[in-house]
Design an enzyme around this catalytic site. Structure first.
Site, PDB file in Angstrom:
ATOM      1  N   HIS A   1      31.616  42.072  40.059  1.00 40.79           N
ATOM      2  CA  HIS A   1      30.740  42.479  38.937  1.00 40.79           C
ATOM      3  C   HIS A   1      30.274  41.192  38.249  1.00 40.79           C
ATOM      4  O   HIS A   1      29.537  40.411  38.844  1.00 40.79           O
ATOM      5  CB  HIS A   1      31.541  43.431  38.045  1.00 40.79           C
TER       6      HIS A   1
ATOM      7  N   HIS B   1      23.686  45.442  45.919  1.00 45.09           N
ATOM      8  CA  HIS B   1      23.849  46.103  44.626  1.00 45.09           C
ATOM      9  C   HIS B   1      24.057  47.583  44.867  1.00 45.09           C
ATOM     10  O   HIS B   1      23.436  48.150  45.763  1.00 45.09           O
ATOM     11  CB  HIS B   1      22.595  45.885  43.758  1.00 45.09           C
TER      12      HIS B   1
ATOM     13  N   ASP C   1      22.794  37.852  39.943  1.00 49.70           N
ATOM     14  CA  ASP C   1      23.737  36.737  39.922  1.00 49.70           C
ATOM     15  C   ASP C   1      23.402  35.637  40.916  1.00 49.70           C
ATOM     16  O   ASP C   1      24.023  34.578  40.889  1.00 49.70           O
ATOM     17  CB  ASP C   1      25.150  37.249  40.225  1.00 49.70           C
TER      18      ASP C   1
HETATM   19  N1  ACO Z   1      27.430  40.527  51.916  1.00 53.31           N
HETATM   20  C1  ACO Z   1      27.615  41.064  53.137  1.00 53.31           C
HETATM   21  N2  ACO Z   1      27.688  42.382  53.374  1.00 53.31           N
HETATM   22  C2  ACO Z   1      27.572  43.199  52.324  1.00 53.31           C
HETATM   23  C3  ACO Z   1      27.370  42.719  51.013  1.00 53.31           C
HETATM   24  C4  ACO Z   1      27.284  41.327  50.827  1.00 53.31           C
HETATM   25  N3  ACO Z   1      27.090  40.800  49.633  1.00 53.31           N
HETATM   26  N4  ACO Z   1      27.279  43.757  50.162  1.00 53.31           N
HETATM   27  C5  ACO Z   1      27.416  44.865  50.909  1.00 53.31           C
HETATM   28  N5  ACO Z   1      27.599  44.522  52.215  1.00 53.31           N
HETATM   29  C6  ACO Z   1      27.715  45.431  53.354  1.00 53.31           C
HETATM   30  C7  ACO Z   1      29.086  46.081  53.391  1.00 53.31           C
HETATM   31  O1  ACO Z   1      29.992  45.339  54.175  1.00 53.31           O
HETATM   32  C8  ACO Z   1      28.745  47.425  53.996  1.00 53.31           C
HETATM   33  O2  ACO Z   1      28.547  47.241  55.385  1.00 53.31           O
HETATM   34  P1  ACO Z   1      29.047  48.384  56.430  1.00 53.31           P
HETATM   35  O3  ACO Z   1      28.178  49.573  56.113  1.00 53.31           O
HETATM   36  O4  ACO Z   1      28.797  47.792  57.754  1.00 53.31           O
HETATM   37  O5  ACO Z   1      30.488  48.611  56.112  1.00 53.31           O
HETATM   38  C9  ACO Z   1      27.382  47.758  53.411  1.00 53.31           C
HETATM   39  O6  ACO Z   1      26.781  46.482  53.127  1.00 53.31           O
HETATM   40  C10 ACO Z   1      27.436  48.587  52.134  1.00 53.31           C
HETATM   41  O7  ACO Z   1      28.299  47.906  51.232  1.00 53.31           O
HETATM   42  P2  ACO Z   1      29.151  48.618  50.121  1.00 53.31           P
HETATM   43  O8  ACO Z   1      30.334  47.778  49.794  1.00 53.31           O
HETATM   44  O9  ACO Z   1      29.387  50.047  50.510  1.00 53.31           O
HETATM   45  O10 ACO Z   1      28.124  48.614  48.922  1.00 53.31           O
HETATM   46  P3  ACO Z   1      28.488  48.927  47.423  1.00 53.31           P
HETATM   47  O11 ACO Z   1      27.299  49.594  46.847  1.00 53.31           O
HETATM   48  O12 ACO Z   1      29.788  49.619  47.304  1.00 53.31           O
HETATM   49  O13 ACO Z   1      28.695  47.479  46.801  1.00 53.31           O
HETATM   50  C11 ACO Z   1      28.365  45.431  45.718  1.00 53.31           C
HETATM   51  C12 ACO Z   1      27.818  46.834  45.947  1.00 53.31           C
HETATM   52  C13 ACO Z   1      29.797  45.502  45.188  1.00 53.31           C
HETATM   53  C14 ACO Z   1      27.515  44.744  44.658  1.00 53.31           C
HETATM   54  C15 ACO Z   1      28.319  44.664  47.056  1.00 53.31           C
HETATM   55  O14 ACO Z   1      26.991  44.583  47.536  1.00 53.31           O
HETATM   56  C16 ACO Z   1      28.923  43.262  46.930  1.00 53.31           C
HETATM   57  O15 ACO Z   1      30.142  43.102  47.064  1.00 53.31           O
HETATM   58  N6  ACO Z   1      28.069  42.216  46.693  1.00 53.31           N
HETATM   59  C17 ACO Z   1      28.562  40.871  46.513  1.00 53.31           C
HETATM   60  C18 ACO Z   1      29.104  40.716  45.113  1.00 53.31           C
HETATM   61  C19 ACO Z   1      28.013  40.658  44.081  1.00 53.31           C
HETATM   62  O16 ACO Z   1      27.024  39.943  44.223  1.00 53.31           O
HETATM   63  N7  ACO Z   1      28.210  41.409  42.975  1.00 53.31           N
HETATM   64  C20 ACO Z   1      27.281  41.407  41.855  1.00 53.31           C
HETATM   65  C21 ACO Z   1      26.636  42.730  41.717  1.00 53.31           C
HETATM   66  S1  ACO Z   1      25.448  42.674  40.425  1.00 53.31           S
HETATM   67  C22 ACO Z   1      26.352  42.761  39.021  1.00 53.31           C
HETATM   68  O17 ACO Z   1      27.438  43.245  38.957  1.00 53.31           O
HETATM   69  C23 ACO Z   1      25.775  42.189  37.856  1.00 53.31           C
END
Ligand code: ACO
Length: 427
Positions: A267, A306, A362
């Site tokens: 987050h 996201h 971010d």
């Molecule tokens: N890098 C690589 N793969 C990713 C990423 C990423 N940053 N984000 C999601 N994925 C992949 C997952 O591995 C998953 O793949 P799969 O379907 O093969 O298993 C798919 O994309 C869906 O991912 P989820 O985790 O189900 O997506 P969710 O909506 O739950 O997560 C989140 C969103 C937490 C923001 C995620 O994209 C992440 O971890 N990003 C990196 C951290 C980040 O930048 N957070 C800031 C968010 S903005 C904020 O809070 C202000």
């Protein structure tokens, strides 16, 4: 014909008509679907609340597919161009843009509350010299509840308004003290002649000069970043704020919990994680290797993806433009080239494209903060300052909402069935 959803229960042969209002059915309407009188009733199973609306809100609108973000109907792009953080905070909290005199009054009220009780200094002195400023920040915000016991009167609008003003005014002071503590410099008192962000820069960076003069470009850039971070509807930390607030805890305690939720690397800790990732990659040449690792399931591309945006985060676009302004003053952050290359490759790569993973807020904010001289561990604190406005607006809205009760999700129990205690010697 009324908007309804017809559900046929194949177990009993019964059908049910559930009203659909504003694109949602009421989960409680499912309770009537039972197989027997002692059946509890149908529930929805929704871990991480991916498809559950927990409230009706008038504050922030997001269309994740189209990349739209609006506060009270105003597009984020227009606010970032024309507004100030304090004006935007007023809009988020009270629903309308202030008139010129209302804005003056609001600015004056906030300015009156920037000082911290001297005991807060003593509290902070108890932290280790290398304590993470976000840990100091959230503990100190929680501690304010002991200084303002009147904050418990959450049903009284005047009291809520007072705590809102106090919190918005004091979070930059707490953040600045946490920073100065972590680098061993004396705390700097607020300068009420300066703007909200100008004073924050003063409390962070003033040395021996009699009067600190903020650089106007950096002051404005920080104000824009604060506007972009002010609210984002029902995210993890806001849900924490509403959840804690629903037990009628005071807003300082609830906000400490929201800040704790923001601290996590998925987050508000993500911008810090982005910079660590860029440092670890080290050079533009190593970007393809890093992308390969992420695609192989070894780590995530921080600052990408996201829960709601399935296209380019509109805030990331504005931040990218703001970065150019800041780099004009501070010089270019050398990690920028690595970030640009990561973005270029990821936006062409099927792994990211098919999962709709785009840069989020971010991805570039950390580069700006670093260029402005902030250490990495201050990044989540810089997020918490403006988000305080959003948390408080959501908290206030929740308390006025007759539909709300203490937040209490249900569970699907999958543990052991009833069994008898086994004496220790017989296990
Ligand atoms: N890098 C690589 N793969 C990713 C990423 C990423 N940053 N984000 C999601 N994925 C992949 C997952 O591995 C998953 O793949 P799969 O379907 O093969 O298993 C798919 O994309 C869906 O991912 P989820 O985790 O189900 O997506 P969710 O909506 O739950 O997560 C989140 C969103 C937490 C923001 C995620 O994209 C992440 O971890 N990003 C990196 C951290 C980040 O930048 N957070 C800031 C968010 S903005 C904020 O809070 C202000």
């Amino acid at each position: 014909m009324a908007d309804t959803l017809t559900i046929k229960d194949n177990r009993t042969g019964k059908t049910y008509e559930l009203p659909i209002e504003q694109g949602a059915i009421k989960a409680m309407d499912l309770r009537q679907i039972r197989t027997s009188p002692d059946d509890f009733g149908l529930m929805t199973y929704d871990p991480a609340f991916q498809n559950t609306a927990a409230c009706k809100s008038r504050i922030t609108f997001i269309d994740g597919d189209k990349g739209i973000l609006e506060y009270r109907g105003y597009p984020i792009e227009q606010l970032a161009e024309h507004s100030t953080f304090l004006e935007t905070a007023y809009l988020i909290l009270f629903g309308e843009l202030p008139t010129a005199s209302a804005l003056d009054a609001w600015t004056h009220e906030i300015t009156l509350h920037t000082m911290l009780h001297e005991n807060i200094k003593k509290l902070m002195e108890g932290f280790q010299y290398d304590a993470h400023p976000m840990g100091i920040f959230l503990s100190t915000v929680g501690a304010l509840s002991t200084i303002y016991p009147d904050a418990k009167k959450i049903q009284e609008e005047d009291s809520r308004r007072l705590q809102i003003r106090r919190l918005i005014a004091k979070v930059p002071s707490i953040a600045a003290y946490a920073y100065r503590h972590s680098i061993g410099r004396p705390y700097v008192y607020p300068d009420n002649d300066l703007s909200f962000t100008g004073n924050f820069l003063n409390m962070l960076f003033k040395m021996t000069e009699l009067k600190y003069t903020p650089n106007p470009i950096l002051e404005r850039a920080l104000d824009i970043l604060f506007i972009l971070h002010a609210d984002h509807e029902q995210n993890c930390s806001t849900s924490a704020m509403r959840g804690i607030g629903s037990s009628q805890a005071d807003p300082y305690s609830a906000l400490a919990g929201a800040a704790a939720a923001l601290y996590g690397p998925l987050h508000g800790g993500a911008n810090e994680a982005v910079l660590r990732m860029l440092k670890e990659i080290g050079s533009v040449q190593k970007v393809p290797e890093f992308i390969k690792k992420v695609k192989g399931g070894d780590g995530r591309l921080m600052g990408f993806g996201h829960r709601v945006y399935k296209s380019y985060d509109p805030r990331a676009r504005i931040i990218k433009q703001t970065a150019d302004l800041v780099f004009g003053v501070t010089g270019r952050n050398p990690l920028t080239d690595i970030a640009l290359e990561l973005e270029r490759i990821a936006l062409e790569d099927d792994y990211f494209v098919s999962r709709k993973l785009y840069p989020n807020v971010d991805f570039y904010s950390g580069l700006i903060y670093q260029a402005m001289g902030f250490p990495l561990d201050m990044f989540p604190v810089l997020f918490a300052i403006p988000r305080t406005a959003g948390w408080l607006a959501q908290w206030d809205e929740m308390l006025r909402d007759g539909d709300q009760k203490i937040a209490r999700p249900r569970q699907v129990y999958i543990g052991a069935a009833k069994r008898d205690y086994v004496p220790r010697e017989k296990r």
